[in-house]
Design a protein around this motif. Sequence first.
Motif, PDB file in Angstrom:
ATOM      1  N   VAL A   1       0.847  -1.197   0.000  1.00 24.32           N
ATOM      2  CA  VAL A   1       0.000   0.000   0.000  1.00 24.32           C
ATOM      3  C   VAL A   1       0.881   1.245   0.000  1.00 24.32           C
ATOM      4  O   VAL A   1       1.794   1.374   0.836  1.00 24.32           O
ATOM      5  CB  VAL A   1      -0.902   0.024   1.249  1.00 24.32           C
ATOM      6  CG1 VAL A   1      -1.657   1.344   1.340  1.00 24.32           C
ATOM      7  CG2 VAL A   1      -1.876  -1.137   1.221  1.00 24.32           C
ATOM      8  N   PRO A   2       0.662   2.185  -0.933  1.00 20.36           N
ATOM      9  CA  PRO A   2       1.444   3.433  -0.940  1.00 20.36           C
ATOM     10  C   PRO A   2       0.946   4.398   0.126  1.00 20.36           C
ATOM     11  O   PRO A   2       0.188   5.329  -0.138  1.00 20.36           O
ATOM     12  CB  PRO A   2       1.217   3.969  -2.359  1.00 20.36           C
ATOM     13  CG  PRO A   2      -0.114   3.420  -2.765  1.00 20.36           C
ATOM     14  CD  PRO A   2      -0.252   2.091  -2.078  1.00 20.36           C
ATOM     15  N   TRP A   3       1.372   4.159   1.374  1.00 21.33           N
ATOM     16  CA  TRP A   3       0.857   4.912   2.517  1.00 21.33           C
ATOM     17  C   TRP A   3       1.136   6.402   2.430  1.00 21.33           C
ATOM     18  O   TRP A   3       0.367   7.225   2.944  1.00 21.33           O
ATOM     19  CB  TRP A   3       1.480   4.380   3.810  1.00 21.33           C
ATOM     20  CG  TRP A   3       1.132   2.980   4.157  1.00 21.33           C
ATOM     21  CD1 TRP A   3       1.973   1.902   4.134  1.00 21.33           C
ATOM     22  CD2 TRP A   3      -0.129   2.477   4.611  1.00 21.33           C
ATOM     23  NE1 TRP A   3       1.314   0.764   4.532  1.00 21.33           N
ATOM     24  CE2 TRP A   3       0.018   1.093   4.835  1.00 21.33           C
ATOM     25  CE3 TRP A   3      -1.374   3.069   4.831  1.00 21.33           C
ATOM     26  CZ2 TRP A   3      -1.010   0.289   5.288  1.00 21.33           C
ATOM     27  CZ3 TRP A   3      -2.410   2.267   5.277  1.00 21.33           C
ATOM     28  CH2 TRP A   3      -2.227   0.900   5.493  1.00 21.33           C
ATOM     29  N   LYS A   4       2.242   6.778   1.796  1.00 20.15           N
ATOM     30  CA  LYS A   4       2.648   8.193   1.823  1.00 20.15           C
ATOM     31  C   LYS A   4       1.562   9.119   1.294  1.00 20.15           C
ATOM     32  O   LYS A   4       1.355  10.210   1.807  1.00 20.15           O
ATOM     33  CB  LYS A   4       3.939   8.381   1.021  1.00 20.15           C
ATOM     34  CG  LYS A   4       5.188   7.963   1.756  1.00 20.15           C
ATOM     35  CD  LYS A   4       6.435   8.592   1.170  1.00 20.15           C
ATOM     36  CE  LYS A   4       6.686   8.178  -0.247  1.00 20.15           C
ATOM     37  NZ  LYS A   4       7.967   8.693  -0.769  1.00 20.15           N
ATOM     38  N   ALA A   5       0.871   8.670   0.231  1.00 17.54           N
ATOM     39  CA  ALA A   5      -0.171   9.511  -0.356  1.00 17.54           C
ATOM     40  C   ALA A   5      -1.346   9.696   0.597  1.00 17.54           C
ATOM     41  O   ALA A   5      -2.007  10.728   0.594  1.00 17.54           O
ATOM     42  CB  ALA A   5      -0.649   8.911  -1.677  1.00 17.54           C
TER      43      ALA A   5
ATOM     44  N   SER B   1       0.350  15.202  -1.250  1.00 21.13           N
ATOM     45  CA  SER B   1       1.018  16.158  -2.133  1.00 21.13           C
ATOM     46  C   SER B   1       0.941  15.632  -3.567  1.00 21.13           C
ATOM     47  O   SER B   1       0.700  14.443  -3.797  1.00 21.13           O
ATOM     48  CB  SER B   1       2.477  16.343  -1.724  1.00 21.13           C
ATOM     49  OG  SER B   1       3.191  15.135  -1.909  1.00 21.13           O
ATOM     50  N   VAL B   2       1.148  16.528  -4.527  1.00 29.84           N
ATOM     51  CA  VAL B   2       1.086  16.140  -5.943  1.00 29.84           C
ATOM     52  C   VAL B   2       2.065  14.997  -6.222  1.00 29.84           C
ATOM     53  O   VAL B   2       1.728  14.013  -6.896  1.00 29.84           O
ATOM     54  CB  VAL B   2       1.404  17.350  -6.854  1.00 29.84           C
ATOM     55  CG1 VAL B   2       1.497  16.907  -8.309  1.00 29.84           C
ATOM     56  CG2 VAL B   2       0.340  18.425  -6.693  1.00 29.84           C
ATOM     57  N   GLU B   3       3.289  15.112  -5.682  1.00 28.59           N
ATOM     58  CA  GLU B   3       4.307  14.087  -5.923  1.00 28.59           C
ATOM     59  C   GLU B   3       3.900  12.746  -5.329  1.00 28.59           C
ATOM     60  O   GLU B   3       4.044  11.699  -5.973  1.00 28.59           O
ATOM     61  CB  GLU B   3       5.658  14.521  -5.332  1.00 28.59           C
ATOM     62  CG  GLU B   3       6.267  15.760  -5.961  1.00 28.59           C
ATOM     63  CD  GLU B   3       5.636  17.052  -5.460  1.00 28.59           C
ATOM     64  OE1 GLU B   3       4.853  17.004  -4.469  1.00 28.59           O
ATOM     65  OE2 GLU B   3       5.908  18.107  -6.058  1.00 28.59           O
ATOM     66  N   ASN B   4       3.376  12.759  -4.097  1.00 31.87           N
ATOM     67  CA  ASN B   4       2.987  11.511  -3.441  1.00 31.87           C
ATOM     68  C   ASN B   4       1.806  10.846  -4.140  1.00 31.87           C
ATOM     69  O   ASN B   4       1.755   9.615  -4.269  1.00 31.87           O
ATOM     70  CB  ASN B   4       2.635  11.770  -1.974  1.00 31.87           C
ATOM     71  CG  ASN B   4       3.866  11.980  -1.115  1.00 31.87           C
ATOM     72  OD1 ASN B   4       4.986  11.724  -1.554  1.00 31.87           O
ATOM     73  ND2 ASN B   4       3.677  12.464   0.093  1.00 31.87           N
TER      74      ASN B   4
END
Length: 419
Positions: free
Chosen positions: A322-326, A331-334
Amino acid sequence: MISPEEKKKVIEDMIKMSYQKIEPIELQRQLHAFLLKDTNGGKLYKYRSFDKDGYSLKNLQDGTLHCSKADAFNDPFECKIGVTFQSLCTAMYGTELDVVSKVLEDYVKVVQGESRIEEYGVDEKRVIKKLLTSKILNEFFANKVYKVQAHEEMSLFLKNNAFVIAELMQTIFSDDAFKESLGICSNMFPRAIESLTPEGMLLLSEENSSFIDYARANGITNDEDEVGLTMRVSQKLYPEYNGSVDMVQRLIDDMDNKLTEKMRNLFLIGCLCTSYKNRLMWSHYADSHKGFCIEYDFNEPEDEVLSKLPLPVFYSENRPLVPWKAAIDNSVENVEEAYVEIMMGLLTKDKEWEYENEWRILIGATEDSELVMPKVSCIYLGASIEKENRDKIIAIAKRQNIPVKQMKVDRGAYDLYAE
């Protein structure tokens, strides 16, 4: 053929272009060139068996490929993004852990005379002074040139000096103000370190050690996954919260199930592969050679086909997570990174399936499941196909002017050839 690393980079770049809404025709052109380069001359294959309702023959007659939801496949890990505490903690508390590392680094510089304590801010200065009161630490770092660079060196340092690490952590977390600035880590680390035996410290010093190793280091040997073992560790370290562990486990399972359902409902998937001579594919997907294999030629696809080109599947020993950072910081990058990771999750399978050399066509879940394909350039009959089914294939092939070849078992080797 290009390397798996190059292939992955190409597809990730294309996914980014798609997310950024780059002109579709440019994407299609690049993908088509990539497909021609990485396959048998731009040809891909579909293994079929003779089903009682005649769907496989209908797809052949209509020039279509049936696309299914992922839950219809035979791999329980299909399109299922992994969930681990380690990935969550890295995303949530990576910054906090960086703060600890920075304080340790600056303390060592002061002990070895590379900098002066007056150079640091109030909070950091206070923690460094606390560390300087430890005779164990001062003697150790004053007598050693502590400039560890590579991960291997750090592992060796930890193995040989577990008592130093314990002393460092206990001293740092005795500072209440510093603890408060570290959020959840402030409660987690002291008790976690106190519970470890010297043998456990050594185990955790191994390269690539994980939460599972931490559980083992705490004497927990249950046959469970990382999440389950973390629950057991929590029960051991925080017995006062044991009543909450089952609730947390249910919440995680619920989130995992909902995430899987969403992932599997995003797309319908059509599956192809790169060879008509794949012996395992003949056995697994063409009824042990009683079925047939269709060859599709993507060299000159019509515009309708060009917009739905296949993508290669990547095989890995590690599950996409799971891409938890987003979720934590959108943020746009995350968010863009998360989009790429989720799409790559749909194109990643366990390395055990690598023999399939699969390519996938992804279409929206609400689109027609019978996808129009490029022209059929050949049909291969299984080595054990029954005469009645053989005649049906040949009749369709004659009407559409498609070459037909009969698969034969090599007389002297584990191989097949097409006659």
